[in-house]
Structure formats: structure tokens, C-alpha cells
Design a protein around this motif. Sequence first.
Motif, PDB file in Angstrom:
ATOM      1  N   MET A 146     -12.179  12.427  12.393  1.00 34.56           N
ATOM      2  CA  MET A 146     -11.313  12.992  11.363  1.00 34.56           C
ATOM      3  C   MET A 146     -10.011  13.493  11.958  1.00 34.56           C
ATOM      4  O   MET A 146      -8.922  13.300  11.402  1.00 34.56           O
ATOM      5  N   ARG A 147     -10.091  14.154  13.107  1.00 28.07           N
ATOM      6  CA  ARG A 147      -8.887  14.683  13.761  1.00 28.07           C
ATOM      7  C   ARG A 147      -7.928  13.553  14.127  1.00 28.07           C
ATOM      8  O   ARG A 147      -6.717  13.633  13.877  1.00 28.07           O
ATOM      9  N   GLU A 148      -8.443  12.483  14.712  1.00 32.18           N
ATOM     10  CA  GLU A 148      -7.581  11.381  15.109  1.00 32.18           C
ATOM     11  C   GLU A 148      -7.051  10.613  13.897  1.00 32.18           C
ATOM     12  O   GLU A 148      -5.955  10.071  13.932  1.00 32.18           O
ATOM     13  N   THR A 149      -7.842  10.571  12.828  1.00 32.25           N
ATOM     14  CA  THR A 149      -7.364   9.923  11.597  1.00 32.25           C
ATOM     15  C   THR A 149      -6.133  10.646  11.061  1.00 32.25           C
ATOM     16  O   THR A 149      -5.131  10.028  10.688  1.00 32.25           O
ATOM     17  N   ILE A 150      -6.209  11.968  11.028  1.00 34.12           N
ATOM     18  CA  ILE A 150      -5.058  12.751  10.559  1.00 34.12           C
ATOM     19  C   ILE A 150      -3.866  12.544  11.479  1.00 34.12           C
ATOM     20  O   ILE A 150      -2.728  12.400  11.028  1.00 34.12           O
ATOM     21  N   ARG A 151      -4.107  12.490  12.775  1.00 36.00           N
ATOM     22  CA  ARG A 151      -2.999  12.295  13.715  1.00 36.00           C
ATOM     23  C   ARG A 151      -2.372  10.916  13.574  1.00 36.00           C
ATOM     24  O   ARG A 151      -1.150  10.767  13.578  1.00 36.00           O
ATOM     25  N   VAL A 152      -3.212   9.897  13.428  1.00 31.79           N
ATOM     26  CA  VAL A 152      -2.700   8.529  13.309  1.00 31.79           C
ATOM     27  C   VAL A 152      -1.862   8.353  12.047  1.00 31.79           C
ATOM     28  O   VAL A 152      -0.812   7.718  12.058  1.00 31.79           O
ATOM     29  N   LEU A 153      -2.331   8.944  10.953  1.00 37.39           N
ATOM     30  CA  LEU A 153      -1.613   8.798   9.688  1.00 37.39           C
ATOM     31  C   LEU A 153      -0.498   9.819   9.527  1.00 37.39           C
ATOM     32  O   LEU A 153       0.219   9.789   8.522  1.00 37.39           O
ATOM     33  N   LYS A 154      -0.361  10.714  10.500  1.00 39.52           N
ATOM     34  CA  LYS A 154       0.686  11.738  10.442  1.00 39.52           C
ATOM     35  C   LYS A 154       0.633  12.493   9.129  1.00 39.52           C
ATOM     36  O   LYS A 154       1.617  12.663   8.423  1.00 39.52           O
ATOM     37  N   ALA A 155      -0.571  12.926   8.743  1.00 41.71           N
ATOM     38  CA  ALA A 155      -0.768  13.623   7.472  1.00 41.71           C
ATOM     39  C   ALA A 155      -1.466  14.935   7.724  1.00 41.71           C
ATOM     40  O   ALA A 155      -2.197  15.099   8.705  1.00 41.71           O
ATOM     41  N   ASP A 156      -1.225  15.880   6.810  1.00 43.12           N
ATOM     42  CA  ASP A 156      -1.862  17.190   6.910  1.00 43.12           C
ATOM     43  C   ASP A 156      -2.974  17.365   5.893  1.00 43.12           C
ATOM     44  O   ASP A 156      -3.574  18.434   5.807  1.00 43.12           O
ATOM     45  N   ASP A 157      -3.256  16.367   5.112  1.00 40.50           N
ATOM     46  CA  ASP A 157      -4.269  16.477   4.072  1.00 40.50           C
ATOM     47  C   ASP A 157      -5.642  16.270   4.685  1.00 40.50           C
ATOM     48  O   ASP A 157      -5.934  15.205   5.229  1.00 40.50           O
ATOM     49  N   PRO A 158      -6.516  17.268   4.661  1.00 41.98           N
ATOM     50  CA  PRO A 158      -7.830  17.121   5.288  1.00 41.98           C
ATOM     51  C   PRO A 158      -8.776  16.230   4.510  1.00 41.98           C
ATOM     52  O   PRO A 158      -9.857  15.944   4.963  1.00 41.98           O
ATOM     53  N   ARG A 159      -8.381  15.774   3.330  1.00 42.94           N
ATOM     54  CA  ARG A 159      -9.271  14.960   2.502  1.00 42.94           C
ATOM     55  C   ARG A 159      -9.078  13.466   2.777  1.00 42.94           C
ATOM     56  O   ARG A 159      -9.222  12.639   1.902  1.00 42.94           O
ATOM     57  N   LEU A 160      -8.679  13.115   3.987  1.00 38.25           N
ATOM     58  CA  LEU A 160      -8.467  11.720   4.330  1.00 38.25           C
ATOM     59  C   LEU A 160      -9.806  11.038   4.590  1.00 38.25           C
ATOM     60  O   LEU A 160     -10.723  11.633   5.140  1.00 38.25           O
ATOM     61  N   ASP A 161      -9.865   9.777   4.232  1.00 35.58           N
ATOM     62  CA  ASP A 161     -11.088   9.004   4.423  1.00 35.58           C
ATOM     63  C   ASP A 161     -10.860   8.011   5.550  1.00 35.58           C
ATOM     64  O   ASP A 161     -10.041   7.095   5.406  1.00 35.58           O
ATOM     65  N   PRO A 162     -11.561   8.146   6.688  1.00 31.66           N
ATOM     66  CA  PRO A 162     -11.353   7.199   7.797  1.00 31.66           C
ATOM     67  C   PRO A 162     -11.633   5.757   7.403  1.00 31.66           C
ATOM     68  O   PRO A 162     -11.079   4.836   8.011  1.00 31.66           O
ATOM     69  N   SER A 163     -12.485   5.532   6.395  1.00 28.66           N
ATOM     70  CA  SER A 163     -12.781   4.160   5.992  1.00 28.66           C
ATOM     71  C   SER A 163     -11.573   3.476   5.360  1.00 28.66           C
ATOM     72  O   SER A 163     -11.564   2.254   5.200  1.00 28.66           O
ATOM     73  N   ALA A 164     -10.549   4.250   4.986  1.00 30.41           N
ATOM     74  CA  ALA A 164      -9.359   3.666   4.370  1.00 30.41           C
ATOM     75  C   ALA A 164      -8.347   3.194   5.405  1.00 30.41           C
ATOM     76  O   ALA A 164      -7.309   2.625   5.044  1.00 30.41           O
ATOM     77  N   LEU A 165      -8.626   3.399   6.692  1.00 32.35           N
ATOM     78  CA  LEU A 165      -7.689   2.992   7.737  1.00 32.35           C
ATOM     79  C   LEU A 165      -7.652   1.477   7.875  1.00 32.35           C
ATOM     80  O   LEU A 165      -8.644   0.784   7.638  1.00 32.35           O
ATOM     81  N   THR A 166      -6.507   0.961   8.299  1.00 29.08           N
ATOM     82  CA  THR A 166      -6.415  -0.450   8.654  1.00 29.08           C
ATOM     83  C   THR A 166      -7.087  -0.656  10.005  1.00 29.08           C
ATOM     84  O   THR A 166      -7.345   0.306  10.751  1.00 29.08           O
ATOM     85  N   ASN A 167      -7.341  -1.918  10.364  1.00 31.35           N
ATOM     86  CA  ASN A 167      -7.982  -2.203  11.649  1.00 31.35           C
ATOM     87  C   ASN A 167      -7.130  -1.739  12.820  1.00 31.35           C
ATOM     88  O   ASN A 167      -7.651  -1.266  13.835  1.00 31.35           O
ATOM     89  N   ARG A 168      -5.805  -1.869  12.687  1.00 26.69           N
ATOM     90  CA  ARG A 168      -4.930  -1.423  13.776  1.00 26.69           C
ATOM     91  C   ARG A 168      -4.993   0.102  13.924  1.00 26.69           C
ATOM     92  O   ARG A 168      -5.014   0.618  15.049  1.00 26.69           O
ATOM     93  N   GLU A 169      -5.058   0.807  12.803  1.00 28.21           N
ATOM     94  CA  GLU A 169      -5.164   2.264  12.866  1.00 28.21           C
ATOM     95  C   GLU A 169      -6.513   2.683  13.431  1.00 28.21           C
ATOM     96  O   GLU A 169      -6.602   3.644  14.204  1.00 28.21           O
TER      97      GLU A 169
END
Length: 459
Positions: A146-169
Motif C-alpha cells: 500500500m505504501r509503495e502504491t501511494i508513492r508510485v501514483l503520487k497520491a495521498d488518498d489512502p483508499r487506493l487499490d493496488p489491483s488497479a495499477l498497470t503492470n509497469r506500476e
Amino acid sequence: MYPVGLRRMAVDLYYEDGVSCSRVARFVRDELGDEAPARKTVARWIREDPRHGPAGRQGASYTLDAKLRAVRVFMETGDARAAAGAAGCSETSVYAWARRYREEGGAGLVTGHGDAQAPGRAVPRGADVDELRRQVEALRLENAVMRETIRVLKADDPRLDPSALTNRERTRVVDALRGEFGLSASLDAVGLRRSTYYYGRSAIAAGDRYAALRKRIARLFERGGRVWGYRVIHRLLRLDGDDPVVVSEKVVRRIMREEGLRPVYLRRARRWSSYRGEIGDAPANLVDRDFHAGAPNRLWVTDVTQFTMDGYKCWLSPVIDCFDGMVVSWTLSRSPDAAMADRMLLDAVATLGDGDRPVIHSDRGCHYRWPGWIRICEEHGLTRSMSAKGCSPDNAAAEGFFGRLKNEFLHGRDWTGVSYDDFHARLAAYLTHYNETRIKKSLGWMSPVQYRRHLGLAS
């Protein structure tokens, strides 16, 4: 005499969050001030709670799964009540668990007094420590993802879903985690295959091959006033005489989406109407929604639209040639009167050549039924045509022009302090651009003036 909600919150702090009775009493005192209950009253609340047993504090026996489920529901929906219902706990507990999860990850939910195993998942006593370590490690990995997902997407919203990432992300997330958790565990945590991971690493190492194109597309988008879509940008790249770029529309569309280059078209709830009721017999509808013309000055359409500006209103009345969409003439007025429409029509007929006798099509607005308008049409051989009452599709060519005009010129811009004269000058500049340099797909990616020159109809 004390609020039920405050009493429940105090007891939950004791049983679910491990706060001592003294600290709970201080919390209640901070909330109520001088009217706060004594410490022994708070202790009585705790003893009277069903969770209190012979051994003292028993905890609510919430499993790690229940806590995680509540935290995930809260992070995904932002609804603490729904999260509390999912775990069968109070909203206070949900907020506390979510805070600990953000600060410490899943390991922060292992409090030692409220983490009973779920039914069917009991672990033999000798394996308690090992099982707990495995759970903590899994929770640490989940938190790291979760921490790296937020960092990769440069977002502050904690409700991010890692399954929504692209393969490169996801590849970037795995690169950040593999040193701490190992490659296999990191791949499983983000749901990425090993081969896809190595392909993604190669692509990232190769860099962005569209870096220069991104800058060019951004410049074109800004030059067009942030109103051009990907089709126009794609065509402008190819039409650049100095350095044409041949690339697919899909690439341009994807780059514009990734860079956030989206035209924002605003809609107005109401529109001004020039209809004032039937004031005489109306001419027939000779166009019947066929707005195509085989040559210039065969079919004209006209209408009136209103602009609500900073402290004033004004009205635009144009004549549009259906051959190529050229604005033949136009007038802007502070009042939607007969003089505005008549002056526009006189300017339009002044452009006619010998033998040109166009059909002039309009809606049933009062401007086109007054004696002055009728007289000008008769003197210059113009044939009048009118839409059906209250039927805007019958004059779709004019309505479409107004839509493009307001999307590209008016909406999304700050008109604060712009005077009528300044607005008139800016509108004149846009309409000149519309005729001379604004390219259209229907004209082979040429402007109306360029199209007529291409056909030898203009010098």
C-alpha cells in the motif's frame, strides 16, 4: 445523565484500544469539563460492560481478519458506520484501527488482547508464536504494498487499490519491495507474473520513447486554448511542415490521457430563446435537416445566442455557410433587437456575387419575422426557410456552431473584469481563427478559407 455515545466511546477505548482506566477518565474530563464523572464512575461503566469478565479486561475478541476487513471497508468507502457494521464494532474502533494501520501497517492491529483467532483457524498453543510471526510478516508486506502504491501514483488518498495499477506500476512496486520481502512474495502480493515483471523492468530501463512527443503534444494543446481533442492534435502533428510526426491516434490519445490534457466542456442549464410566439405566417422548412450544400452561398443558416458576462449580457448573431461552415458575417450587440439581425444580414448579402441567391434558414425567432428582415430578403433574392416551432434539431447547423464556439472560446475561462469592447475584440479574433486557421476533419483537415483556396473558390 451522561451522553450514551460518550459512555460507549470511553468503554471502547478501554476494551478495544488498551487505554488505561485513568487515561479514559482524563479523556472524558477533557470532553465534558467540570461536569465530567469521577474516575470511579468511569470504572463502573467498564465493569458494567458485557465484555468485562472475572479476569478483568477481556477485550472484544476481534480477530485480525475482522479488524482488517473493517479498515479496508473504511479506506475504500470512507464510511465508518459501514465499516463498523462489517466488523460488529463501534465507529470509534474503526477510526482507531485505521489510524494504527496507516502508521504501522497491519502489524499495528496486533494488540495482544483483541486478536483472537477466527473460528476454524485456531492454532495449537505451541505454534502460537510462529503463526503470529507469519501473520505479522504478511501484514507488513501488505502495508508495504500500500505504501509503495501511494508513492508510485503520487497520491495521498489512502483508499487506493493496488489491483488497479498497470503492470509497469506494479513492476515499480515490486522493485521497491523485493529487497525486504524477496521477489516471490512481492510478486504474489501485487499479483504480477515473473515474466511480466522482467519485461516491465526492461521497458522501464529503456526509458520513455515518447518523452519528446509528450512535450510537443502539450505545446499544441496549450496553443489551441486547451480545447483540442486527440484527433485534431494527431492531425496537427502530421501537418507540421518543419518536422511532421507520423504516429497513431491511439498513441496521441493515450499520451493526452496520461498527461491530463482533457478539454473541459461546461454545460449551461438554461439557454436564451428569441421565440416570442407566432406573429404571422412562417415560411416552410425547405432544408428538412439536410445542411449540406454543393457550393458556397447556396444555403445559409442563422440564429442568435446569448453571452452572460461580468455584469452585462450581449448577443451574437452570425450567418453560417453550410458549404464549409464559414462564418459569412456576424454582429454582436448589447440588445437582441431587429437592428442587430438586419445589420448582420446586410453584411452577408454584401459578400454575394452575381447570381448568388442562397436560402437563409433560421428558427422561429422574432428577428426573422419582422418587416425589416423580410424586406432585405426580398430585395436581394434570398429565400426564407424556418424550423418547426420549438424544434432545435431543425436548425442543428447553427446550434452546433454555437456549441463549438462556447466550448472553445467561452467556457472554462475567466471573464472577470472583461469589458464589452474587450470581449468584442476577443470574439473577433476567435472568429477570424475559426474561418482561417481552425482545421476541420470534414474539410480534409483544412480551415474554411484554406478549403476554398484549395478548390480555387477564393484567392
